[in-house]
Scaffold this active site. Structure first.
Site, short mmCIF file in Angstrom:
data_model
loop_
_atom_site.label_atom_id
_atom_site.label_comp_id
_atom_site.label_asym_id
_atom_site.label_seq_id
_atom_site.Cartn_x
_atom_site.Cartn_y
_atom_site.Cartn_z
N TYR A 102 27.33 41.07 41.79
CA TYR A 102 28.72 40.64 42.04
C TYR A 102 29.46 40.56 40.72
CZ TYR A 102 32.74 37.72 43.15
OH TYR A 102 34.02 37.25 43.29
N GLU A 190 37.76 42.34 42.59
CA GLU A 190 36.36 42.01 42.90
C GLU A 190 35.58 43.24 43.36
OE1 GLU A 190 35.25 38.41 45.43
OE2 GLU A 190 34.89 40.06 46.84
#
Length: 383
Positions: A102, A190
């Site tokens: 992530y 993101e």
């Protein structure tokens, strides 16, 4: 403002980020054609909606044949995911995933600067990771005057990867992600997951971006991507009328002048075991038309059981506010009870006007904020 995954990936590609091959499809036939055009045995079909949790809802499927593409695309198109109806899917190449990570850039209010958020627990909802295993999330503040320097990007990269060859790929990727975030006035950029393939390549196989609404005037090309929900349309309409409105899930409608007082009013309702239905700041005006529009907005929600009007008269006098409320209620026709609390300049005169002019109506006049809160919660619980 949110954008879809395919729109975020287009921006990623523009900034040199390694995204997977993908084709947007709005029908089953388009998905089948895209499958043949891509010339890949395995593809991933992903619902395109402005919400997370697509995989858990069945909105992400791996297909290995034309029959499966047809089957899964047909099942996903028209699916309802958290209140969003799927009207398009993204057909993406399936990559050989070795590991998932992530990475994001977000504005951090505490440090008052952008930060990199990174985790080796990729592919999961970051909120879940933060709640259950916060130690797995690494945060790296970025000095906005320096930006994502080579050192900063390497620092982030080494928190995720042990292989120097992967770190070498990650450094320019993270710098480009930061540059995209800054140059497009984003509030979030993101990648989840950012994957390392079995071939040793970094690939962004998902993309998520949100943008600062207050900066959209600088980016007409971004603004054009917006697809506001019904609630967002209502909030924009309220803004156009001169007040701030955010819809919530409760049953006590709140009309307040001042954002701080509005927040305190919602906190008070929660303290007394009630549920606020909205945040509504009408500003400092006592204009009856504005009050009428605010009441119409509140009452448009079918679940409202009571309205709490909490007004502080500073520069605006309470008797002027009272006159505006009286005129507004003479126009509005509603059986929903209203609790009004006025305090500040000429508060005694204002309350007396309300008691005289609104006698016999389903309206209660409170002296203190606590009294108003208790009364509103009591009326809502008795409905």
């Amino acid at each position: 403002m949110k954008v879809h995954e395919y729109q975020a990936k287009a921006l990623f590609k523009e900034y040199g980020l390694p995204v997977d091959r993908h084709i947007l499809c709005r029908s089953v036939d388009e998905a089948v054609s895209a499958y043949h055009e891509m010339n890949q045995q395995r593809v991933v079909i992903k619902a395109q909606v402005h919400t997370g949790g697509r995989g858990k809802a069945g909105g992400v499927k791996l297909a290995s044949s034309e029959e499966e593409v047809r089957q899964y695309a047909g099942a996903i198109l028209g699916m309802n995911i958290k209140g969003f109806t799927v009207d398009r899917v993204l057909l993406s190449e399936a990559v050989n995933i070795a590991s998932e990570y992530y990475i994001s850039v977000v504005t951090d209010r505490k440090s008052k600067c952008p930060i990199f958020m990174a985790s080796r627990a990729g592919g999961m909802e970051i909120e879940q990771v933060a709640k259950e295993t916060p130690e797995k999330i690494f945060k790296f503040p970025v000095d906005p005057l320096l930006g994502a320097t080579d050192f900063k990007a390497r620092q982030v990269a080494y928190s995720l990867f042990d292989d120097k060859a992967i770190v070498k790929q990650a450094v320019p990727l993270f710098q480009n992600l930061y540059r995209l975030f800054i140059e497009k006035d984003a509030s979030l950029a993101e990648i989840n997951p950012l994957v390392v393939t079995k071939e040793g390549e970094l690939k962004a196989i998902d993309a998520k971006m949100t943008f600062d609404n207050n900066a959209l005037f600088r980016h007409p090309e971004i603004k054009a991507l917006g697809e506001p929900t019904e609630e967002e349309k209502i909030e924009q309409s309220a803004k156009d009328k001169g007040f701030s409105y955010v819809s919530l899930d409760g049953d006590i409608g709140c009309m307040v002048n001042g954002a701080g007082l509005a927040m305190a009013t919602m906190d008070m309702i929660k303290l007394y075991n009630g549920e606020p239905a909205n945040f509504l700041d009408i500003g400092g005006s006592s204009n009856p038309e504005k009050i009428v529009e605010a009441m119409k907005l509140l009452l448009s929600k079918g679940n409202i059981k009571v309205v709490l009007v909490n007004i502080f008269g500073g520069i605006t006098r309470c008797d002027d506010v009272a006159k505006g409320l009286i005129e507004a209620f003479s126009i509005l026709k509603s059986e929903i009870p209203v609790v009004i609390r006025l305090t500040g300049t000429n508060e005694t005169e204002g309350r007396e006007l309300l008691r005289q002019k609104l006698a016999g109506k389903n309206i209660a006049v409170a002296t203190t904020m606590s009294e108003a809160g208790h009364k509103a919660v009591e009326l809502a619980s008795n409905k």
